[in-house]
Design a protein around this motif. Structure first.
Motif, PDB file in Angstrom:
ATOM      1  N   HIS A 124       1.084  -1.455  -0.464  1.00  0.00           N
ATOM      2  CA  HIS A 124      -0.064   0.221   0.024  1.00  0.00           C
ATOM      3  C   HIS A 124       0.835   1.319   0.247  1.00  0.00           C
ATOM      4  O   HIS A 124       0.955   2.285  -0.554  1.00  0.00           O
ATOM      5  CB  HIS A 124      -0.813   0.073   1.371  1.00  0.00           C
ATOM      6  CG  HIS A 124      -0.931   1.294   0.968  1.00  0.00           C
ATOM      7  ND1 HIS A 124      -2.376   1.496   0.596  1.00  0.00           N
ATOM      8  CD2 HIS A 124      -1.899   2.079   2.634  1.00  0.00           C
ATOM      9  CE1 HIS A 124      -2.698   2.662   1.149  1.00  0.00           C
ATOM     10  NE2 HIS A 124      -2.436   3.366   2.400  1.00  0.00           N
ATOM     11  N   HIS A 148       3.200   7.322   5.006  1.00  0.00           N
ATOM     12  CA  HIS A 148       1.996   8.201   5.727  1.00  0.00           C
ATOM     13  C   HIS A 148       1.218   6.891   6.912  1.00  0.00           C
ATOM     14  O   HIS A 148       1.080   7.504   7.511  1.00  0.00           O
ATOM     15  CB  HIS A 148       1.141   8.274   4.745  1.00  0.00           C
ATOM     16  CG  HIS A 148       0.312   6.801   4.105  1.00  0.00           C
ATOM     17  ND1 HIS A 148       0.666   6.720   3.005  1.00  0.00           N
ATOM     18  CD2 HIS A 148      -0.683   7.190   4.452  1.00  0.00           C
ATOM     19  CE1 HIS A 148       0.283   5.762   2.246  1.00  0.00           C
ATOM     20  NE2 HIS A 148      -1.489   5.609   3.665  1.00  0.00           N
ATOM     21  N   ASP A 149       1.756   5.452   7.272  1.00  0.00           N
ATOM     22  CA  ASP A 149       0.694   4.498   7.042  1.00  0.00           C
ATOM     23  C   ASP A 149       2.233   3.681   8.130  1.00  0.00           C
ATOM     24  O   ASP A 149       1.379   2.986   8.984  1.00  0.00           O
ATOM     25  CB  ASP A 149       0.329   3.706   6.685  1.00  0.00           C
ATOM     26  CG  ASP A 149      -1.086   4.510   5.865  1.00  0.00           C
ATOM     27  OD1 ASP A 149      -1.328   5.178   6.625  1.00  0.00           O
ATOM     28  OD2 ASP A 149      -2.324   3.639   4.823  1.00  0.00           O
ATOM     29  N   ASP A 277      -3.835   8.268  -1.806  1.00  0.00           N
ATOM     30  CA  ASP A 277      -4.135   7.236  -0.591  1.00  0.00           C
ATOM     31  C   ASP A 277      -4.349   6.239  -0.497  1.00  0.00           C
ATOM     32  O   ASP A 277      -5.097   5.121  -1.181  1.00  0.00           O
ATOM     33  CB  ASP A 277      -3.660   8.041   0.776  1.00  0.00           C
ATOM     34  CG  ASP A 277      -4.132   7.520   1.415  1.00  0.00           C
ATOM     35  OD1 ASP A 277      -4.203   6.071   1.694  1.00  0.00           O
ATOM     36  OD2 ASP A 277      -4.700   7.383   2.906  1.00  0.00           O
TER      37      ASP A 277
HETATM   38 FE   LIG Z   1      -2.955   4.629   3.966  1.00  0.00          FE
END
Ligand SMILES: [Fe+2]
Ligand SMILES: O[C@H]1[C@H](O)[C@@H](O)[C@H](O)[C@@H](O)[C@H]1O
Ligand SMILES: [Fe+2]
Length: 309
Positions: A124, A148-149, A277
């Motif tokens: 992802h 970001h994650d 995203d």
């Molecule tokens: Fe994400």
């Protein structure tokens, strides 16, 4: 006389081969539909009405703080829990590692709150970064996509489960917005009966700014605090990280009674980030080994070799 047919061993082998072939084709179709369905319509993302039981159960647990008989308001997303989580964050040592190591560590996690992907997190992250890169966006934004994650690492650092790590975020300390997904699941959260926390402004003052409100604790808030002192990412990138799960605000327009001028500016950045995203989740999976040298080069531009997580 009609001929009678008897099934031989060879027939059984042929039937079994045919079944195997059908299964291979079925799996290919399943993969194409679920993991990289390029033709997935935007309206088909974040369809929480149609979401599977795993997603519904996740949000019920996250929002609904009541857990009989050993009831405590420090459980689930409440003000009390939020303060405790922030104190823990500031006072405990967790791990020291590089950004790439962190990405690899996350590889085993499948996010229970996500109705749109069942790929691993490294996939992802790369899909998000690649979509940003394909559009010719600046390096700092590609890096924001790539990392970001990473806050989901909290799962390895003594989180209570997935409910205090993933999922959309919202403000605690004032009335739960009806723009949060599954708003009815807050009925048994003690904060929704609290005489202060259940009011429009709760513990906040009008337009105090998002810097001064407590967002529900999870991967966004955690990662923002890790990176704000250990990276050279610009303010926009930090905002993308901190607010990317705050859909009630960036998509639904809730909480404007708490936001200020600065937030209006960063909202543009958070909104610019969101399609990468969300919609990259249906892109074809990336080749991790092939992309690694490029992204390690970018990581070196914005982060020290090792970080405290
Ligand atoms: Fe994400
Ligand atoms: O299920 C997803 C997932 O946990 C994402 O990482 C988060 O950013 C989203 O807001 C959420 O809806
Ligand atoms: Fe996220």
């Amino acid at each position: 006389m009609p001929s009678t047919s008897t099934t031989t061993g060879r027939d059984l082998d042929l039937i079994s081969d045919a079944i195997d072939e059908v299964n291979v084709i079925k799996n290919r179709i399943w993969d194409a539909e679920t993991t990289f369905d390029e033709f997935k319509d935007k309206a088909q993302f974040r369809d929480y009405d149609a979401a599977c039981d795993r997603v519904k159960a996740f949000y019920k647990e996250q929002h609904d703080a009541h857990r009989a008989p050993a009831y405590s308001s420090a459980e689930k997303q409440t003000v009390e829990f939020n303060i405790k989580a922030r104190v823990d964050f500031k006072t405990k040592k967790r791990a020291r590692m590089s950004v790439w190591e962190a990405m690899e560590k996350l590889n085993t996690l499948i996010d229970e709150s996500d109705p749109d992907t069942s790929l691993s997190q490294i996939e992802h992250l790369l899909q998000t970064a690649e979509a940003i890169r394909r559009d010719g966006k600046p390096e700092w934004m590609q890096v924001a996509g790539l990392v970001h994650d990473l806050g989901k690492l909290l799962l390895f650092f003594g989180s209570q489960g997935q409910w205090d790590v993933v999922g959309d975020t919202f403000v605690v300390g004032c009335k739960f917005s009806d723009k949060i997904i599954y708003p009815d699941t807050f009925v048994t959260n003690p904060d929704s009966r609290d005489s202060v926390y259940s009011t429009e402004y709760g513990i906040y003052t009008p337009n105090c700014g998002l810097d001064n409100v407590m967002l529900s604790w999870g991967h966004d808030e955690y990662l923002y605090h890790v990176f704000k002192d250990q990276s050279t990412l610009p303010e926009e990138a930090l905002a993308m990280i901190r607010y990317h799960s705050f859909y009630p605000w960036h998509r639904e327009g809730a909480y404007t009674h708490l936001t200020n001028e600065k937030d209006i500016k960063i909202l543009a950045a958070v909104r610019a980030f969101n399609p990468y995203d969300l919609y990259s989740k249906s892109d074809a999976p990336c080749n991790v080994a092939e992309l690694r040298p490029y992204y390690q080069g970018l990581i070196a531009k914005f982060f020290p070799p090792l970080l405290d997580w």
